[in-house]
Design a protein around this motif. Sequence first.
Motif, PDB file in Angstrom:
ATOM      1  N   GLN A 287       0.852  -1.185   0.000  1.00 24.35           N
ATOM      2  CA  GLN A 287       0.000   0.000   0.000  1.00 24.35           C
ATOM      3  C   GLN A 287       0.885   1.230   0.000  1.00 24.35           C
ATOM      4  O   GLN A 287       2.004   1.220   0.542  1.00 24.35           O
ATOM      5  CB  GLN A 287      -0.918   0.011   1.216  1.00 24.35           C
ATOM      6  CG  GLN A 287      -1.925  -1.121   1.242  1.00 24.35           C
ATOM      7  CD  GLN A 287      -2.922  -0.984   2.379  1.00 24.35           C
ATOM      8  OE1 GLN A 287      -3.063   0.080   2.974  1.00 24.35           O
ATOM      9  NE2 GLN A 287      -3.636  -2.061   2.665  1.00 24.35           N
TER      10      GLN A 287
ATOM     11  N   GLN B 272       2.137   2.443   3.473  1.00 17.81           N
ATOM     12  CA  GLN B 272       3.070   1.710   4.321  1.00 17.81           C
ATOM     13  C   GLN B 272       4.496   2.158   4.061  1.00 17.81           C
ATOM     14  O   GLN B 272       4.853   2.590   2.959  1.00 17.81           O
ATOM     15  CB  GLN B 272       2.939   0.205   4.110  1.00 17.81           C
ATOM     16  CG  GLN B 272       3.488  -0.318   2.799  1.00 17.81           C
ATOM     17  CD  GLN B 272       3.198  -1.797   2.621  1.00 17.81           C
ATOM     18  OE1 GLN B 272       2.055  -2.231   2.644  1.00 17.81           O
ATOM     19  NE2 GLN B 272       4.256  -2.569   2.453  1.00 17.81           N
TER      20      GLN B 272
ATOM     21  N   LYS C 249      -4.266  -0.407   8.855  1.00 20.30           N
ATOM     22  CA  LYS C 249      -3.448  -1.571   8.472  1.00 20.30           C
ATOM     23  C   LYS C 249      -3.719  -2.744   9.395  1.00 20.30           C
ATOM     24  O   LYS C 249      -3.786  -3.893   8.960  1.00 20.30           O
ATOM     25  CB  LYS C 249      -1.966  -1.197   8.515  1.00 20.30           C
ATOM     26  CG  LYS C 249      -1.561  -0.177   7.467  1.00 20.30           C
ATOM     27  CD  LYS C 249      -0.120   0.255   7.659  1.00 20.30           C
ATOM     28  CE  LYS C 249       0.231   1.413   6.748  1.00 20.30           C
ATOM     29  NZ  LYS C 249       1.583   1.948   7.032  1.00 20.30           N
TER      30      LYS C 249
END
Length: 1465
Positions: A439, A442, A960
């Motif tokens: 992602q 991240q 997350k």
Amino acid sequence: MNSAAEQVAELQENLIKDMTLVEEKKEATDKLLIVVGQETNSAEEQKVIATGEEQKCTIIAEEVKAFQAECGREMAAAEPIINAAKDALNSLDKKSLTELKALASPPAGVDDVTAGVMVLTSQGKIPKDLSWGAAKKQMANVDQFLVMLQTFDKDNTPPEACKWVETNLLTKEGFNPVAMKSKSSAAAGMCGWVVNIVKYYRIYEVVEPKRKLLAEANEKLFAAETELTAVRAHVASLEAKLAELNSQFEAATNEKNEAIAAADKTQRKANLATRLVNGLADENVRWTEAVKSFDAQEAQFVGDVLVASAFVSYIGAFSAKFRTSLVFERWLPDMTERKIPMTEDIVPLKMLADDAQIALWSSEGLPTDSVSIQNGAIIANCKRWPLLIDPQLQGIQYIRRKHTTVLKQPKPDDWNEEEKGVFQPDPSKDTIKEMKCVQLTQGKYLNAVEMAISNGEAIMIENIREEIDAVLDPVLMRSLIRRGRAILIKLGDKEVEFDPNFKLYIQTKLSNPHYKPEIAAQTTIINFMITLDGLEEQLLALVVNKERPDLEEKKVELMEQQNGFKVKLKSLEDELLYRLSSSQGDILEDIELIEGLERAKVTASEIQEKQIIAKETEMVISTARKAYIPVAVRGALAYFLIDQLWVLDHMYRFSMANFVSIFKKGMDAADIDDEEDPESKNKAQEEEGGGPSAGAAPGAGSGGGNVLTQRVNNLVDTACYVCFAYISQGLFERHKLVFACQLCFQVQQRSGDLNAEMFDFLIKGPRASGIDNPLAEWLDEGSWLTCNALKEFETFSKLTEDMVGSAKRFREWFELERPEEAALPGDWRKLPEFEKLLLTRALRTDRMSEALTTYVKQVMGAKYVTSQPFNLDRSYKDVTPQTPVFFILSAGVDPVKDTEKLGKEFHVGFDHGNFFLVSLGQGQEPVAEKAIESCYKNGGWAFLQNIHLTPRWTGGYLEKRCDDLESANENFRMFLSAEAAKLPINILQVCVKLTNEPPEGLQPNLRKNWLPFSDDFFDSSAKPGELKSITFALCLFHSVVIERKKFGPQGWNRVYPFNSGDLMSCAQVAMNYLEANPKVPWDDLKYIFGEIMYGGHVTDFYDRRLVSNYLQAYMCDDLVEGFDIFPGFRTPSNAGNARDIVDHIMTAFPQESPTAFGLHPNAEIGFRLMQADTMFTNIRELQPRAAGSGGGLSVTDRAKAMLDDIVEKLPEAFVMIEILEKVEERTPYINVFLQEIERLQELTTEIRRSLAELDLGLRGDLQISESMEALMISLADATRPTGWEKFAYPSKRPLGTWIIDLLARYKQLADWTADLQLPKSTWLSGLFNPQSFLTAVMQTTARKNEWALDQTVTQTEVTKKLPEEIPAASKEGAFIHGAFMEGARWDDKTQQIEDSKPKELYAKMPVILIKAAPVTSAEQKDIYICPVYKTQDRGPTWVFNAGLRSKAPPSKWILAGVALLMDVF
């Protein structure tokens, strides 16, 4: 194949020639064969004779051999005896015999020896004299005697002699060589000879006859062998002759065989050619047609490729319906018109993929609906990186499975194949390598991208928003750099080696993202949103798998088999073509090739046969599965509605995985419902046929179909309601009925029971225009116009005529409190239920909530409109470690206590050390992370409050973590709470959402507010009675200010966050002031409560005035004694305890009415109208944008029609130069109207510009921007475009009447430009800035009277005239009109404010004279300072205060929310 077909005829001719030669050779060989046969027969006869003779010889030889052997054995037995005799003779010598002979008298027994010798040598006659003397005579000549013994014919020993010796000598004990040895060695030797000669003779006596027979046999054998030799010689001569003949025959046969071989070769080649041609007959036809079509395709290739390329490049972002429209209604007709060559009726998908590829994609997890298959083809053929619009995660699941590889167990380095053999990997030790997913949010995600680029791997960037990190631009654009043989790409601040096998996929969960043009150009956007058909098929699989797992198992097996067949057939055809194309030399000589082709053909034929059987079986299974289609259809309808709920509130986000899980639970609940009849499910299966061959549709047959239908209906109802209840627990109360209604309407729409045009009328409530109202006495203008719009339907064509003709009965029905429960007047009572809704919508919109509730109850069931109270225990059943709980917070509700109570049942709590409560705020993020990770690993409950306060942390770590809960401890639970806010979609989708709103209604709120106060609280005060009364009044006041919100702007100009803390603080302040003062300090308390505690929230002057008046009414001396605090409710006695007051609240509180708030009963109608309007607005928002309106038009068609209508109606622009030329003096009034013209010009200019721009966009000449799309949707929905509002005036009108209002404003200004004089009566509502007109009144009057402007105020004088009755403009001030009074009415007779008439929400005001006066002379007695607002929204639309006469105290009108509105709708 054509060459082989040509060779067949040639080979047939050669074969005839070869066969003629073969016949000739065969005839000669046959003749020779006869001779050979004859000679062979003769030889065979002789061979038979020779064989017979040979057999005889063999038998004789075997007999002789046997005799010889027997004789040999017996003679072998005599041999030692003879040797012993010889040895005995050899022991005799002349000396010993001489010595013996010399004896005068021999020792005893010696004479027996000599007697035996004389008997044996007597030649058969026994001597009479056997004495010693006779013996000595015999031995007289020793040498002769020895020779006689040595030459004795042992084979002819006289039998009598032997018998005598045996009888007379051998029977004696001492007659043996050993005994005689001691007497005489010569006697011993002779004794041994006698004994052995007798023994030998007895053996010989037996053997001799056999020896004679053996001799005879040998003679016979010799004769036979002699004869056999002669026969063999004859046979040999015959065989020699035969061999010569055979040699000749072999030569002839070889010649014949060579001829036959040549013919066979020709025949075989012809056969092979025939086999090749016949074996590929089907392919020949198809390939022949294909070859022919290739020529045509070559000419049409340009158009075909153009369509396919455009399909891949542009079609992916659109829905199925638009894709079809774009290809078949736009592109293909345009290409035909341009005469671009292309295949007739081309389907782009067939250009991009074949059945085998589609089957392979299906096996990799791609859904089988048409849109998904198109998406698969686009992914396989696009050259730009795919960007998947994938809110249901179907696309990402397919891509992940597509790029998942199985890595076999590697061979150990120390593996010795000589000792252990070839290494065989262990399947249990295989490892699965999944595609890397990252992602953008991240950390160090670029490292993963870099590794994928370098290693040539596939990578997925998931869950992106509407922007992509600029650092990825070189990757998106494939900006490759070549340096020698190396291919590089820039990534960030470094260059990375690029592997051509690298693949990039991008995915977003946004359902309707708006990407910049550059992103659309860099990527291939593909819409993977699930379709209704696709979801129905998936849900049907779930239903059948539960109800008939055998069917679903066979269905899956068939699908896999069919996919395998398609792939296999494709590979066989490819192999066929490859072998044909790669064959060298004469293909007819390649037997292996042809046999391989035949095997492939056989396999293909078998597959085709199996495919036919499989298709038949599939049809049977499909027929059986059809019974359960209604369950899947209902589930799909429910999901698509649920997926659209986010338009009502951002918090309403639900994942498809979550929905499917609840849908399964709903089906399981159907089993529980069937427990009363446990055999119903089995009966349904049995009556369905027990297997795939039955599968009748629901209702088919007699009793059996009814049982199955009942089971299916139960599944439909239970699964749908369980999903409905699950979703409803996370909805606000105001949206639950909307959800139920929309579900009901969609179910009816799917079943064909809902008229689309009537439904469109229901949710929009259109109004006709320009029709006078003959029923104005009791029917408002809006309802009359709506009834006239309803006449467009044939069913209601005579509605207005009947209403006028039966006005009394219609009025009676209209004025009922609950008209939806009563029968309609006359024949209208026979209307179907839905048509009754339309009539209620037209006449009594305020009762639509109740009417819709009744309708949903009738169609769907009462449970869909029965609100389920908050129940955490029940909701917790849906919670798992992977599914957190999300509390959507409401004012005054704290879910922590409920969670703690629930935790005790599971031994979870602070005292157990496994419950963590973190209230998010600054600096609390690390604490929250620690709590989550601890519970995640070790088990426990983590409760995070107010996550909306930390948006960055919530959108980072928490999002997350919610995406990765698969490995959580089984006892892990996460609870989240937040106010409604723009939280990450991922978090909202994965959670079980719950709402717990405070109770609605004065009585429940009053009870709730009172309960926290106990007797201990009051007893701690020196004045407990007064404190109870004040506290009770505060509780009622708090309930009133909370519940008054439901009346909208009439209740409060603005919304305020009053909470229970305000109440508790005020109660504590009351206690403190009572302690500090001997008397109750009412003024102090009212000031603190109204200006500080509650007033601290209030920002609007008129709302603060309202708070003050409430407190003025409640906080008085009568409160302690007890009084009617509002009509019908008296304050409780303060002598009892707290529980007594609770009882008083529950028993004495009257039915709630607006009068409890000080409002007119009409406010209830206003509230309900507002509620209905909001509800229908919500229902309209839930309608699919692609759906047509009543006439079935698309969004673009409706927008275009509205656009053209507006453009046609728009007036010409004012010519400012001409107007300014008329101006002689810029008076305040002229300045106001000039400013109004300028503003109207700006608005109409923007309208023209935006409409022209959108028109170009709709024609395809401009790209549709986000603002253009918003304008298009507004036009299609007939709502005011937001893009015009910053140029326009405040208004709540829909677009149609807004345009009419705009034209009326233009007309007023156009009329003014005629003479530039102040109108007789100015339509104040038609001005952009009415305050400026009021200022102009004050300026004009102040200048005239030389007053200071800042000391001048406006005064209002209400006339009795209508605008058309005003003869001329006022000399003092100005006449204005267009105002409406809400909350009360103006009485023309008494010239003051009076209570409203029943059901009259907005009373039209007569013309008002606005004058200016000095501040000091402004009249205040018997005057209600009435605020004037531009629209019903009030608040920021305030214009001025109008002083209106009133006999009632102003507080009455303040509490009633009385105001003048310049524009109502």
